[in-house]
Scaffold this motif. Sequence first.
Motif, PDB file in Angstrom:
ATOM      1  N   ASP A 145      35.933  33.392  40.632  1.00 31.74           N
ATOM      2  CA  ASP A 145      35.479  34.763  40.372  1.00 31.74           C
ATOM      3  C   ASP A 145      34.355  34.800  39.333  1.00 31.74           C
ATOM      4  OD1 ASP A 145      37.017  35.978  42.290  1.00 31.74           O
ATOM      5  OD2 ASP A 145      38.724  36.323  40.958  1.00 31.74           O
ATOM      6  N   ARG A 152      38.455  40.864  39.293  1.00 30.23           N
ATOM      7  CA  ARG A 152      39.579  40.990  40.211  1.00 30.23           C
ATOM      8  C   ARG A 152      40.870  40.980  39.391  1.00 30.23           C
ATOM      9  NH1 ARG A 152      39.718  38.610  45.415  1.00 30.23           N
ATOM     10  NH2 ARG A 152      37.889  37.419  44.758  1.00 30.23           N
ATOM     11  N   GLU A 183      35.937  43.697  42.641  1.00 27.34           N
ATOM     12  CA  GLU A 183      36.450  43.344  43.961  1.00 27.34           C
ATOM     13  C   GLU A 183      37.024  44.618  44.606  1.00 27.34           C
ATOM     14  OE1 GLU A 183      39.679  42.741  46.473  1.00 27.34           O
ATOM     15  OE2 GLU A 183      40.101  43.021  44.322  1.00 27.34           O
ATOM     16  N   THR A 186      40.570  45.839  43.983  1.00 22.77           N
ATOM     17  CA  THR A 186      40.744  46.145  42.558  1.00 22.77           C
ATOM     18  C   THR A 186      40.112  47.498  42.242  1.00 22.77           C
ATOM     19  OG1 THR A 186      40.759  43.790  42.010  1.00 22.77           O
ATOM     20  CG2 THR A 186      40.241  45.308  40.207  1.00 22.77           C
TER      21      THR A 186
END
Length: 453
Positions: A145, A152, A183, A186
């Motif tokens: 990420d 996230r 994300e 999220t």
Amino acid sequence: MKQSHLQIHIPDYARAALGALEAAGYESWCVGGCVRDALLGVDVNDYDIATAASWEDTEQTLKAQGFAVHRTGTKHGTVTASIDGHPLEITTFRADGTYTDGRHPDSVTFVRSIEEDLARRDFTINALACHPERGVLDCHGGLDDLEARTIRAVGDPSKRFAEDGLRILRGCRFASQLGFSIEPDTLSAMQSHKLRLANVSSERITHELDGLLLGGHVHDALMETANVLTAVIPEVAACIGFDQHTPYHIYDVWEHTAWVVQRSPATRLSRWAALLHDIGKPAAFFMDGKRAHFYGHPKLSVALSRGLLARMSVAPALSERILTLVRMHDVVIAADRRSVKRALQKLDGDVELFEALVALKKADALAQSDLSKPRLELAFDLERVLAEVTASAEAFTIGQLAIDGHDIMELGVGRGPEVGRLLKCALAAVIDEKVVNERGPLIEYVSKHLPSC
Ligand code: ATP
Ligand code: MG
């Protein structure tokens, strides 16, 4: 789980604490923001350590190594150890119990493993641990990420935001500070749980909003998280997507606002004023044929902003300065010395506030169509004239006058507000070049104009 041989720079004092705890038999790691920021190559604020040691054992072990240890949050297993002026926050591996208030865990339990500790953290990029020999420990995909520049949630986003509403605003703030995108699942959970922010104190909300506003990627963050931020600043909801119907604007009110914030100096004063300057526009809007008008919108912006700032933890003096910028953002000030000094007089001689006003005018003009170029040029001219005025000895405050209240009272005026009014009148005459700023001529001027001043 992923163990990686990646390494970050860990300063000597943090290595010393890790080394001492491990030598005493307690597994310990650097965790959270310091690992994230070091891997990104940005400045690290502070180093946090997670350890298998209880806080009592941490205290004992580190004191023996010459650290000063303060019991800053022992209920949650945290002590702050410092050496040579470097503080370290050290927390026992823990898991959070159930959350019933939407903000704080009802209890915390101390756990045996770093893996369990990482699972309670908010975002994958914040759930990384690092050790000088063992490298980076990544149980939740935080390294990928970081690489993909993605925010996230760890685990089920809905569950995580339902537990603690503050995480929702932390996500918005990280988006602005890091320039990462959120994300989709999220972001969707941040939106659907946004009212959980009602459980968060105004101090924490203001702190996160400050971080968001001062971030380097604030335009993108304001655009992406608009439908989350409405839970804490509902006044902006009407701005989102609000078409301005004028050739002077190329953006809707919200995107215009987001650009003005981005292009304003990174200070709380400037960024809050930029956020709020047009907040009254949707309420001021009316159509005249095909063209929209927003007459008097700064007044409505001030009215909405006053209520909004009162809910935040913004000191009254700063709030007043923000409101002054909002009120004056559209006032045309001619780029000549007299107009600039008059404006400075209105701002009680606050040169920094005038500079912030010019910066707001610039950012505002830059976020409009090319038709607003003259406004931008005027702002640059104002900046030049301001520099001339401040470099000269020309007066723009009562304190700079060659006379004071005693001189006025010697003319037979009794102590009271009349003295101040006459001094203001004398200053206006000096600025208008009706009289020179010297004692004799000023006293003569005031006595001559006493009744009409
Ligand atoms: P910065 O210090 O730059 O604000 P940070 O990530 O270090 O960022 P801190 O508030 O210092 O943020 O928290 C340290 C770590 O604690 C975070 O990286 C995260 O792992 C965890 N954390 C902090 N607040 C929460 C929260 N509300 N819920 C879950 N984990 C949290
Ligand atoms: Mg931190």
